[in-house]
Design a protein around this motif. Structure first.
Motif, PDB file in Angstrom:
ATOM      1  N   ILE A  76      26.534  33.801  65.188  1.00  0.00           N
ATOM      2  CA  ILE A  76      26.214  33.998  63.775  1.00  0.00           C
ATOM      3  C   ILE A  76      26.391  32.674  63.046  1.00  0.00           C
ATOM      4  CG2 ILE A  76      26.839  35.226  61.667  1.00  0.00           C
ATOM      5  CD1 ILE A  76      27.801  37.542  63.437  1.00  0.00           C
ATOM      6  N   ARG A  77      25.305  32.220  62.423  1.00  0.00           N
ATOM      7  CA  ARG A  77      25.281  30.904  61.773  1.00  0.00           C
ATOM      8  C   ARG A  77      25.091  31.054  60.270  1.00  0.00           C
ATOM      9  NH1 ARG A  77      20.456  28.306  65.531  1.00  0.00           N
ATOM     10  NH2 ARG A  77      21.125  29.219  67.527  1.00  0.00           N
ATOM     11  N   ARG A  78      25.334  29.990  59.548  1.00  0.00           N
ATOM     12  CA  ARG A  78      25.077  29.991  58.108  1.00  0.00           C
ATOM     13  C   ARG A  78      23.594  30.200  57.862  1.00  0.00           C
ATOM     14  NH1 ARG A  78      29.481  25.245  56.651  1.00  0.00           N
ATOM     15  NH2 ARG A  78      31.239  26.634  57.026  1.00  0.00           N
ATOM     16  N   GLY A  79      23.297  31.122  56.943  1.00  0.00           N
ATOM     17  CA  GLY A  79      21.914  31.451  56.646  1.00  0.00           C
ATOM     18  C   GLY A  79      21.360  32.590  57.466  1.00  0.00           C
ATOM     19  N   ASP A  80      22.099  33.069  58.466  1.00  0.00           N
ATOM     20  CA  ASP A  80      21.638  34.201  59.268  1.00  0.00           C
ATOM     21  C   ASP A  80      21.687  35.498  58.462  1.00  0.00           C
ATOM     22  OD1 ASP A  80      21.030  32.769  61.507  1.00  0.00           O
ATOM     23  OD2 ASP A  80      22.745  33.412  62.699  1.00  0.00           O
ATOM     24  N   VAL A  81      21.015  36.519  58.989  1.00  0.00           N
ATOM     25  CA  VAL A  81      21.041  37.858  58.401  1.00  0.00           C
ATOM     26  C   VAL A  81      21.514  38.815  59.495  1.00  0.00           C
ATOM     27  CG1 VAL A  81      19.721  39.676  57.262  1.00  0.00           C
ATOM     28  CG2 VAL A  81      19.129  37.265  56.861  1.00  0.00           C
ATOM     29  N   VAL A  82      22.653  39.458  59.238  1.00  0.00           N
ATOM     30  CA  VAL A  82      23.311  40.267  60.257  1.00  0.00           C
ATOM     31  C   VAL A  82      23.263  41.737  59.856  1.00  0.00           C
ATOM     32  CG1 VAL A  82      25.443  40.647  61.550  1.00  0.00           C
ATOM     33  CG2 VAL A  82      24.844  38.336  60.773  1.00  0.00           C
ATOM     34  N   ALA A  83      22.703  42.567  60.705  1.00  0.00           N
ATOM     35  CA  ALA A  83      22.671  44.015  60.487  1.00  0.00           C
ATOM     36  C   ALA A  83      23.433  44.696  61.610  1.00  0.00           C
ATOM     37  CB  ALA A  83      21.230  44.527  60.437  1.00  0.00           C
ATOM     38  N   TRP A  84      24.321  45.596  61.257  1.00  0.00           N
ATOM     39  CA  TRP A  84      25.008  46.410  62.256  1.00  0.00           C
ATOM     40  C   TRP A  84      25.321  47.746  61.598  1.00  0.00           C
ATOM     41  CZ3 TRP A  84      27.727  43.908  66.813  1.00  0.00           C
ATOM     42  CH2 TRP A  84      28.066  44.874  67.761  1.00  0.00           C
ATOM     43  N   PRO A  85      24.441  48.734  61.730  1.00  0.00           N
ATOM     44  CA  PRO A  85      24.666  50.033  61.077  1.00  0.00           C
ATOM     45  C   PRO A  85      26.014  50.622  61.490  1.00  0.00           C
ATOM     46  CG  PRO A  85      22.442  49.888  61.976  1.00  0.00           C
ATOM     47  CD  PRO A  85      23.186  48.698  62.490  1.00  0.00           C
ATOM     48  N   THR A  86      26.873  50.853  60.523  1.00  0.00           N
ATOM     49  CA  THR A  86      28.228  51.291  60.823  1.00  0.00           C
ATOM     50  C   THR A  86      28.843  51.860  59.557  1.00  0.00           C
ATOM     51  OG1 THR A  86      30.358  50.577  61.745  1.00  0.00           O
ATOM     52  CG2 THR A  86      29.178  48.982  60.399  1.00  0.00           C
ATOM     53  N   ASN A  87      30.156  51.965  59.543  1.00  0.00           N
ATOM     54  CA  ASN A  87      30.877  52.531  58.411  1.00  0.00           C
ATOM     55  C   ASN A  87      32.238  51.852  58.334  1.00  0.00           C
ATOM     56  OD1 ASN A  87      32.892  54.875  57.353  1.00  0.00           O
ATOM     57  ND2 ASN A  87      30.868  55.115  56.443  1.00  0.00           N
ATOM     58  N   LEU A  88      32.784  51.730  57.149  1.00  0.00           N
ATOM     59  CA  LEU A  88      34.091  51.095  57.002  1.00  0.00           C
ATOM     60  C   LEU A  88      35.203  51.898  57.669  1.00  0.00           C
ATOM     61  CD1 LEU A  88      33.877  49.787  53.324  1.00  0.00           C
ATOM     62  CD2 LEU A  88      33.982  48.404  55.405  1.00  0.00           C
ATOM     63  N   GLY A  89      34.932  53.166  58.011  1.00  0.00           N
ATOM     64  CA  GLY A  89      35.923  53.976  58.699  1.00  0.00           C
ATOM     65  C   GLY A  89      36.096  53.604  60.157  1.00  0.00           C
ATOM     66  N   TRP A  90      35.156  52.860  60.712  1.00  0.00           N
ATOM     67  CA  TRP A  90      35.253  52.357  62.084  1.00  0.00           C
ATOM     68  C   TRP A  90      35.420  50.851  62.044  1.00  0.00           C
ATOM     69  CZ3 TRP A  90      36.139  56.667  64.246  1.00  0.00           C
ATOM     70  CH2 TRP A  90      35.395  57.807  63.950  1.00  0.00           C
ATOM     71  N   MET A  91      35.978  50.274  63.091  1.00  0.00           N
ATOM     72  CA  MET A  91      36.318  48.852  63.035  1.00  0.00           C
ATOM     73  C   MET A  91      35.104  47.951  62.841  1.00  0.00           C
ATOM     74  SD  MET A  91      36.862  47.126  66.725  1.00  0.00           S
ATOM     75  CE  MET A  91      36.036  45.664  66.118  1.00  0.00           C
ATOM     76  N   MET A  92      33.916  48.390  63.277  1.00  0.00           N
ATOM     77  CA  MET A  92      32.748  47.527  63.125  1.00  0.00           C
ATOM     78  C   MET A  92      32.324  47.382  61.672  1.00  0.00           C
ATOM     79  SD  MET A  92      32.402  46.314  66.054  1.00  0.00           S
ATOM     80  CE  MET A  92      31.037  45.263  65.580  1.00  0.00           C
ATOM     81  N   GLY A  93      32.806  48.262  60.781  1.00  0.00           N
ATOM     82  CA  GLY A  93      32.515  48.084  59.353  1.00  0.00           C
ATOM     83  C   GLY A  93      33.204  46.857  58.796  1.00  0.00           C
ATOM     84  N   PRO A  94      34.555  46.802  58.824  1.00  0.00           N
ATOM     85  CA  PRO A  94      35.231  45.560  58.417  1.00  0.00           C
ATOM     86  C   PRO A  94      34.794  44.353  59.243  1.00  0.00           C
ATOM     87  CG  PRO A  94      36.787  47.382  58.504  1.00  0.00           C
ATOM     88  CD  PRO A  94      35.490  47.897  59.078  1.00  0.00           C
ATOM     89  N   TRP A  95      34.549  44.566  60.540  1.00  0.00           N
ATOM     90  CA  TRP A  95      34.068  43.458  61.384  1.00  0.00           C
ATOM     91  C   TRP A  95      32.806  42.850  60.801  1.00  0.00           C
ATOM     92  CZ3 TRP A  95      29.815  41.753  63.929  1.00  0.00           C
ATOM     93  CH2 TRP A  95      29.978  40.843  64.970  1.00  0.00           C
ATOM     94  N   LEU A  96      31.854  43.688  60.398  1.00  0.00           N
ATOM     95  CA  LEU A  96      30.599  43.192  59.840  1.00  0.00           C
ATOM     96  C   LEU A  96      30.834  42.382  58.568  1.00  0.00           C
ATOM     97  CD1 LEU A  96      27.497  43.078  59.706  1.00  0.00           C
ATOM     98  CD2 LEU A  96      27.553  45.275  58.508  1.00  0.00           C
ATOM     99  N   VAL A  97      31.724  42.871  57.705  1.00  0.00           N
ATOM    100  CA  VAL A  97      32.032  42.148  56.462  1.00  0.00           C
ATOM    101  C   VAL A  97      32.508  40.738  56.775  1.00  0.00           C
ATOM    102  CG1 VAL A  97      33.546  42.067  54.445  1.00  0.00           C
ATOM    103  CG2 VAL A  97      32.542  44.246  55.167  1.00  0.00           C
ATOM    104  N   TYR A  98      33.481  40.645  57.668  1.00  0.00           N
ATOM    105  CA  TYR A  98      34.088  39.343  57.938  1.00  0.00           C
ATOM    106  C   TYR A  98      33.214  38.464  58.834  1.00  0.00           C
ATOM    107  CZ  TYR A  98      38.355  41.264  55.889  1.00  0.00           C
ATOM    108  OH  TYR A  98      39.272  41.806  55.028  1.00  0.00           O
ATOM    109  N   ALA A  99      32.593  39.051  59.853  1.00  0.00           N
ATOM    110  CA  ALA A  99      31.792  38.246  60.775  1.00  0.00           C
ATOM    111  C   ALA A  99      30.579  37.642  60.087  1.00  0.00           C
ATOM    112  CB  ALA A  99      31.349  39.092  61.971  1.00  0.00           C
TER     113      ALA A  99
END
Length: 731
Positions: free
Chosen positions: A398-421
């Motif tokens: 994941i680089r600056r300027g990228d667009v990252v999609a990961w359908p998820t929810n904040l109730g699962w770890m991939m939700g916060p992961w997506l925010v930070y990653a």
């Protein structure tokens, strides 16, 4: 014979033996079939002379296999290319040297490879394995470099990266550091301005309308407004504040505001029923909760606030889905979103001084993906987001300027992961508010120009069966990533074919880790449904039958254990003994007690890793871990004729997510007349109360359950038997 049957019949025919008629039978039109056959012949002639099947496959991917070619042909050529291949893990993608130097890791290695690796450094591809070893053996240098690359700032710098401390398994990370993870997400950095897009989003049903954008500066202002409003509630700093809502812009804003203001997020999945919500609120001692009045899907209103009320939640802030629509049945102590924000003087609300905290201060309470049993409450600290973002930086590139999609929810770890990653790496996160199994989501991926698309395997299977992605241009995607459950070779071959064979980075970890322990890399060949490397900074061990670590890098299958020295891993649990859960009874390696994970893994002769499900009696159903005992407790009560049951997660032939099989022992086997179809239906009806996503795939009648000498049910024996060839009455 239909196209699919014809292709299946020719699936394992060597590439050189495939004829024009085979291609015609697989669905290719007459003239196109002849052209494709000629392309295959050229690829074999150009790259097949030295027997390099991977090179031939790469040439076919570049020259012939476009998304419009029937998948039956992709499958035929893939299996034909690797027919007779000496390994069970042939590479479906091989890195290109020119592209490798453009990746995050490749760029760093080109600039500093000799500094890090000395004379061993050759190039990013050849030296990646050595660089992984460097990340373990030299954490000081490795993590300092990663933090510099991501632009992480500390209000107080750590005295070092890692030091020995018996209070922390594996050592203490960033001692003395003071920071705020949310503040780091909202800060402009070199190469990233405040006008850059932080979030791109779209609502279901508005697929023809322009995309919506939130810049970094707009996001910062929204977060500061909510942080100021939170302070107006007069809750003590460090108080737990829950979020139970879909992952949309408001959810992200609220999440970041809670962390920025020095409170602790309690993550609750929006699919949970009231009892599960109530349990998580009680465990975390949440003082308030944010939710929506309902969830809008396919123009249907699915109640959410009413579930939160049924859970007897504390003070609740309710966001209306349809603008300023009044909230029905608002409790006396609850607040509408409008009234909550009205607590702030908006003229002064655009700024907020972040609450800087020690690195091990709690920021987020997440829960293991249990269901009716009490889940483990796992605190994340300010360190955990650094692990999440570092995995994204290294493994998903994941680089600056990228667009990252990961359908998820904040109730699962991939939700916060997506925010930070996404935000810590200077990328935009792409959020779609609607059903993923639709052409609407596929068009959103196209329009948002997504560069990294994460998913769980069941989504890919659904897309493949419905063909809802057909006709959309996903050419901006550089890689996919997959997590949550085991994937299927054919499903992910289809997925790669949608984007002219960009790789799928398999990713396996856990909430208690904040990321992955095994993954893939854009600097290594990627095989389908396999992992090519331990995560950077992580060391893996496979245990033998006596519970001892096999020699490192040796071939074998067994329970996976982790070196406890890796950034971001949990050090405590709110409602369980952390040492008992993760370390008790584990073997030592180099003077350190290894950390338990619970999955069974295989290391193949060619260096890949494959997951074989839970080593204990836990299953992974649709990305949710659930105890067999929980399911059996329900199934045993469905019919008076049942003596006992065993719930088994069985991987389907060809790989893919585990399917739930119920082994049934009847009280009177001699006169057993139960209709297994009706029994299966009854099981599914009863299991809806546990989780509506759980579904029995098959029912198997057995004379008895295999047991140990101490009378414990040996579910592994049944799993192996059902996977190989069920021999009993089955429906």
């Amino acid at each position: 014979m239909g196209h699919a049957a014809a292709a299946a019949a020719a699936a394992h025919v060597p590439l050189g033996a495939i004829t024009v008629d085979d291609l015609l039978a697989a669905g290719v039109a007459g003239g196109a079939a002849a052209e494709l056959h000629e392309a295959v012949r050229r690829a074999v002639g150009a790259r097949g002379g030295d027997g390099d099947a991977a090179a031939v496959w790469g040439e076919l991917c570049r020259a012939a296999l476009r998304p419009g070619v029937p998948f039956a042909v992709h499958r035929m050529l893939y299996y034909g290319c690797f027919a007779g291949f000496p390994s069970a893990t042939p590479p479906a993608w091989t890195p290109d040297p020119e592209e490798a130097v453009l990746t995050n890791v490749g760029r760093v290695l080109e600039a500093r490879g000799r500094e890090f690796l000395g004379d061993k450094y050759k190039d990013p591809i050849a030296s990646f394995t050595d660089f992984h070893k460097f990340s373990i053996e030299n954490p000081e240098a490795y993590w300092k470099m990663v933090f510099e690359e991501m632009g992480i700032t500390f209000s107080v710098e750590p005295s070092c990266i890692l030091r020995e401390n018996d209070a922390y398994p594996g050592g203490e990370w960033l001692p003395g550091a003071v920071l705020n993870a949310a503040a780091n997400c909202l800060t402009a950095k070199p190469g990233r301005s405040s006008d850059d897009v932080a979030i791109v989003w779209r609502d279901e049903g508005k697929d023809s309308e322009p995309l919506n954008f939130v810049t970094l500066e707009e996001l910062r202002k929204k977060v500061c407004l909510v942080a100021n409003a939170l302070d107006a509630l007069n809750l003590a700093k460090g108080s737990a504040i829950a979020i139970d809502m879909p992952m949309n812009v408001n959810a992200v804003v609220i999440y970041l505001a809670i962390v920025l203001a020095g409170y602790v997020v309690v993550s609750i999945a929006d699919s949970f029923a009231a009892p599960a919500i109530s349990m998580r609120l009680k465990i975390s001692e949440a003082k308030a909760i944010f939710t929506q009045d309902y969830i809008l899907r396919d123009d249907k209103e699915l109640p959410l606030y009413s579930r939160v009320v049924e859970a007897k939640a504390p003070m609740t802030i309710v966001i209306p889905v349809r603008g300023s629509t009044p909230i029905k049945g608002l409790r006396a102590d609850d607040l509408s979103w409008e009234d909550f924000l009205a607590k702030v003087n908006h003229a002064k609300a655009d700024n907020y001084t972040a609450v800087e905290q020690p690195a091990y201060a709690f920021t987020n309470i997440l829960f293991s993906s249990g269901t009716t049993g009490e889940p483990k409450a796992i605190p994340w600290t300010h360190l955990t987001p650094l692990k999440s973002a570092a995995d994204g930086w290294c493994h998903m590139d994941i680089r600056r300027g990228d667009v990252v999609a990961w359908p998820t929810n904040l109730g699962w770890m991939m939700g916060p992961w997506l925010v930070y990653a996404s935000l810590l790496n200077g990328a935009s996160m792409a959020l779609y508010n609607g059903s993923l199994n639709s052409s609407g989501f596929a068009k959103f991926v196209q329009d948002a120009k997504v560069t990294m698309l994460g998913l769980v395997p069941s989504i890919a299977r659904s897309w493949k069966s419905t063909d809802c992605t057909a006709g959309f241009d996903w050419s901006t995607i550089r890689c996919f990533s997959s997590s949550g459950e085991a994937s299927s070779v054919d499903d992910y071959l289809w997925l790669m074919g949608r984007v002219c064979y960009k790789p799928v980075i398999e990713y396996c970890g856990g909430t208690e880790i904040g990321g992955g322990f095994v993954a893939g890399s854009l600097l290594q060949p990627q095989a389908l449904s396999a992992f090519s490397t331990p995560a950077m900074g992580c060391n893996l061990f496979i245990l033998d039958n006596n519970g001892n670590p096999l020699p490192q890098d040796s071939v074998g299958t067994g329970e996976l254990a982790l070196d406890p020295t890796f950034l971001g891993a949990s050090t405590t649990l709110l409602n369980a003994d952390h040492h008992e859960v993760y370390f008790s009874g584990m073997p030592e390696w180099n003077g350190k007690v290894l950390r338990r994970h619970g999955d069974e893994f295989e290391r193949t002769p060619d260096g890949y890793y494959r997951a074989h499900g839970r080593a204990d009696d836990t299953m992974n159903l649709g990305g949710i871990k659930v105890s067999s005992i929980e399911i059996e407790r329900i199934c045993n009560r469905v019919n008076d004729a049942i003596l006992e049951t065993a719930a088994i997660g069985v991987p389907p032939l060809g790989g893919g997510p585990e399917q739930l099989t119920i082994a049934v022992v009847f009280k009177d086997q001699s006169s057993q007349t139960e209709d297994l179809n009706q029994l299966k239906l009854a099981f599914n009806t009863a299991l809806k109360k546990l989780n509506p996503l759980f579904k029995v795939s098959s029912v198997v009648v057995v004379p008895s359950l295999p047991r140990t000498a101490s009378n414990k049910v040996m579910r592994r024996v049944l799993r192996k038997e059902f996977t190989q060839q069920p021999k009993h009455s089955k429906i």
